[in-house]
Every structure is written in structure tokens, then in C-alpha cells.
Design a protein around this motif. Sequence first.
Motif, PDB file in Angstrom:
ATOM      1  N   THR A  97       0.856  -1.186   0.000  1.00  0.00           N
ATOM      2  CA  THR A  97       0.000   0.000   0.000  1.00  0.00           C
ATOM      3  C   THR A  97       0.893   1.238   0.000  1.00  0.00           C
ATOM      4  O   THR A  97       1.654   1.451   0.959  1.00  0.00           O
ATOM      5  CB  THR A  97      -0.930   0.016   1.230  1.00  0.00           C
ATOM      6  OG1 THR A  97      -1.689  -1.199   1.234  1.00  0.00           O
ATOM      7  CG2 THR A  97      -1.867   1.201   1.194  1.00  0.00           C
ATOM      8  N   PRO A  98       0.817   2.045  -1.077  1.00  0.00           N
ATOM      9  CA  PRO A  98       1.778   3.152  -1.216  1.00  0.00           C
ATOM     10  C   PRO A  98       1.580   4.290  -0.218  1.00  0.00           C
ATOM     11  O   PRO A  98       2.539   4.908   0.211  1.00  0.00           O
ATOM     12  CB  PRO A  98       1.547   3.634  -2.651  1.00  0.00           C
ATOM     13  CG  PRO A  98       0.172   3.184  -3.002  1.00  0.00           C
ATOM     14  CD  PRO A  98      -0.089   1.945  -2.209  1.00  0.00           C
ATOM     15  N   ARG A  99       0.343   4.593   0.148  1.00  0.00           N
ATOM     16  CA  ARG A  99       0.100   5.755   1.006  1.00  0.00           C
ATOM     17  C   ARG A  99      -0.600   5.311   2.282  1.00  0.00           C
ATOM     18  O   ARG A  99      -1.795   5.082   2.292  1.00  0.00           O
ATOM     19  CB  ARG A  99      -0.754   6.789   0.278  1.00  0.00           C
ATOM     20  CG  ARG A  99      -0.063   7.399  -0.939  1.00  0.00           C
ATOM     21  CD  ARG A  99      -1.020   8.242  -1.755  1.00  0.00           C
ATOM     22  NE  ARG A  99      -1.548   9.346  -0.981  1.00  0.00           N
ATOM     23  CZ  ARG A  99      -2.658   9.997  -1.296  1.00  0.00           C
ATOM     24  NH1 ARG A  99      -3.354   9.651  -2.361  1.00  0.00           N
ATOM     25  NH2 ARG A  99      -3.061  11.006  -0.559  1.00  0.00           N
ATOM     26  N   LEU A 100       0.173   5.193   3.340  1.00  0.00           N
ATOM     27  CA  LEU A 100      -0.385   4.841   4.643  1.00  0.00           C
ATOM     28  C   LEU A 100      -0.321   6.056   5.561  1.00  0.00           C
ATOM     29  O   LEU A 100       0.550   6.912   5.404  1.00  0.00           O
ATOM     30  CB  LEU A 100       0.404   3.693   5.272  1.00  0.00           C
ATOM     31  CG  LEU A 100       0.240   2.323   4.616  1.00  0.00           C
ATOM     32  CD1 LEU A 100       1.205   1.328   5.229  1.00  0.00           C
ATOM     33  CD2 LEU A 100      -1.181   1.820   4.722  1.00  0.00           C
ATOM     34  N   PRO A 101      -1.244   6.138   6.513  1.00  0.00           N
ATOM     35  CA  PRO A 101      -1.211   7.267   7.444  1.00  0.00           C
ATOM     36  C   PRO A 101       0.105   7.324   8.211  1.00  0.00           C
ATOM     37  O   PRO A 101       0.644   6.300   8.613  1.00  0.00           O
ATOM     38  CB  PRO A 101      -2.380   6.977   8.392  1.00  0.00           C
ATOM     39  CG  PRO A 101      -3.264   6.047   7.647  1.00  0.00           C
ATOM     40  CD  PRO A 101      -2.374   5.243   6.758  1.00  0.00           C
ATOM     41  N   GLN A 102       0.605   8.502   8.382  1.00  0.00           N
ATOM     42  CA  GLN A 102       1.823   8.733   9.155  1.00  0.00           C
ATOM     43  C   GLN A 102       1.431   9.123  10.586  1.00  0.00           C
ATOM     44  O   GLN A 102       0.324   9.592  10.816  1.00  0.00           O
ATOM     45  CB  GLN A 102       2.656   9.847   8.514  1.00  0.00           C
ATOM     46  CG  GLN A 102       3.156   9.525   7.117  1.00  0.00           C
ATOM     47  CD  GLN A 102       4.004   8.274   7.098  1.00  0.00           C
ATOM     48  OE1 GLN A 102       4.955   8.145   7.863  1.00  0.00           O
ATOM     49  NE2 GLN A 102       3.653   7.314   6.242  1.00  0.00           N
ATOM     50  N   PRO A 103       2.329   8.931  11.545  1.00  0.00           N
ATOM     51  CA  PRO A 103       2.004   9.354  12.921  1.00  0.00           C
ATOM     52  C   PRO A 103       1.649  10.838  12.942  1.00  0.00           C
ATOM     53  O   PRO A 103       2.320  11.642  12.282  1.00  0.00           O
ATOM     54  CB  PRO A 103       3.304   9.092  13.691  1.00  0.00           C
ATOM     55  CG  PRO A 103       4.030   8.074  12.887  1.00  0.00           C
ATOM     56  CD  PRO A 103       3.662   8.329  11.456  1.00  0.00           C
ATOM     57  N   PRO A 104       0.600  11.217  13.657  1.00  0.00           N
ATOM     58  CA  PRO A 104       0.236  12.628  13.724  1.00  0.00           C
ATOM     59  C   PRO A 104       1.387  13.469  14.260  1.00  0.00           C
ATOM     60  O   PRO A 104       2.080  13.060  15.199  1.00  0.00           O
ATOM     61  CB  PRO A 104      -0.953  12.655  14.692  1.00  0.00           C
ATOM     62  CG  PRO A 104      -1.459  11.265  14.730  1.00  0.00           C
ATOM     63  CD  PRO A 104      -0.296  10.373  14.460  1.00  0.00           C
ATOM     64  N   GLN A 105       1.582  14.617  13.659  1.00  0.00           N
ATOM     65  CA  GLN A 105       2.644  15.522  14.110  1.00  0.00           C
ATOM     66  C   GLN A 105       2.333  16.106  15.483  1.00  0.00           C
ATOM     67  O   GLN A 105       3.199  16.685  16.128  1.00  0.00           O
ATOM     68  CB  GLN A 105       2.841  16.649  13.089  1.00  0.00           C
ATOM     69  CG  GLN A 105       3.334  16.151  11.741  1.00  0.00           C
ATOM     70  CD  GLN A 105       4.624  15.360  11.862  1.00  0.00           C
ATOM     71  OE1 GLN A 105       5.585  15.819  12.462  1.00  0.00           O
ATOM     72  NE2 GLN A 105       4.648  14.152  11.308  1.00  0.00           N
ATOM     73  N   THR A 106       1.090  15.943  15.931  1.00  0.00           N
ATOM     74  CA  THR A 106       0.694  16.457  17.243  1.00  0.00           C
ATOM     75  C   THR A 106       1.209  15.576  18.380  1.00  0.00           C
ATOM     76  O   THR A 106       1.191  15.992  19.535  1.00  0.00           O
ATOM     77  CB  THR A 106      -0.844  16.543  17.331  1.00  0.00           C
ATOM     78  OG1 THR A 106      -1.395  15.256  17.007  1.00  0.00           O
ATOM     79  CG2 THR A 106      -1.388  17.583  16.369  1.00  0.00           C
ATOM     80  N   LEU A 107       1.660  14.351  18.055  1.00  0.00           N
ATOM     81  CA  LEU A 107       2.185  13.468  19.089  1.00  0.00           C
ATOM     82  C   LEU A 107       3.588  13.909  19.490  1.00  0.00           C
ATOM     83  O   LEU A 107       4.366  14.374  18.654  1.00  0.00           O
ATOM     84  CB  LEU A 107       2.239  12.019  18.594  1.00  0.00           C
ATOM     85  CG  LEU A 107       0.926  11.347  18.203  1.00  0.00           C
ATOM     86  CD1 LEU A 107       1.186   9.903  17.804  1.00  0.00           C
ATOM     87  CD2 LEU A 107      -0.088  11.424  19.329  1.00  0.00           C
TER      88      LEU A 107
END
Length: 197
Positions: A86-96
Amino acid sequence: MALESDMKAMMNQTNQEDVDRYPASLRILHWVRAILILGLLWAGWHMTGLDDEVASKFEVYYPWHKSFGLLAILVALVQITVRLRTPRLPQPPQTLARYEQVLSRFVHRGMYTLLVIVPLMGYSMSSTFTLSDGVFFFGVNIPELLPKNDNWFVVFQWLHKVLAYTLLGLIVLHVVGAIKHRLFDRDPRSDVLRRML
């Protein structure tokens, strides 16, 4: 002009929501795997606590535990394959916080590793135990690739147990983290649970 700007903003938001959510295939595999693993952990804990005189221990629990254990490793391998493709997976939120991102990465990698290793240790137990009646996958006899050796059985049994409890610990961290981000973080963008719903 304002209408066109609003349309672009809506399209960007929709595209962002698509990226922020896992594909349906991964969401389904995640929840199927979760149910399998929690069921296997409970069954393993329960059946090993039964007396050997209890007929269901060896006639029901062990055969089904083996079958569902093999199914769990297959689901995990399919999930890993789908993730890699899967080419586009969610990245960790920058708010973490940085430590939360590092801990999340560690927990996920640890879980995926143990989701493969723990069932392999279970298979190795059955394969090496001299009194084992084999490894069955829902009625199909799976070849035992390791030679019978009760000394190795003891090693694999210990690894299976310790690594299963380690996996349970990582699952607890995973769930606690998801609950914390959903219920206690101030920034709603930190809610990672919605990605899997």
C-alpha cells in the motif's frame, strides 16, 4: 472565485481524510487479527490451567488452539504484505510528542514480529514433542518439519509462553495509547483510533 476556493479546500480535506484512514482491507484485517489473537491468548492461558484429566483440554482446546494459531499467522502475513504494497499509509500525527512516535513505532514493529514468531514457536512445540499427535489446520494435517526432541520442546514451550506474554504486554500498550489519544489528548488530530474505524 470564493466558490472555487471552497471546492479546493473541501477536496484537499477529503484527500487528507483518505490518507489519514487505513484502507478497508487493512482495517478489516486489523480487527480480525485482534479477535484471533485475544482469543488465542485467552485459550492458551485457560487450557494450560486445566488438569490433564479434563478431556476437553486435549480433544478440543489444543487442536483448535493450533488451528487458530496457524490462521493467525496467515492473517498477520497477509496484513504485512498488504501494508508493504500500500503506497500511502497514514503517518504518525505531528501532534504526538516525539517519545510517543518512537514508542508507537517500537510497539507496532514488536507486535508484528511477535505475531509471526509466537505461532511459529507453538508450531515448533508440536513438531518436536514426542507425544504430539501432529499439527492440524482445521482438519488438515500439516507436516512436522522439526525432528522429535523433548529437550527442544521445552525450549520452544518456554519461548512460546514468554513471547505470548510479551505480545500481550505490547497489545496493552497499544490499546492504552489509542485510548489516551482518543479521550485525553487535547488536540483531536492525535486521535489515531479513527484511522482503524
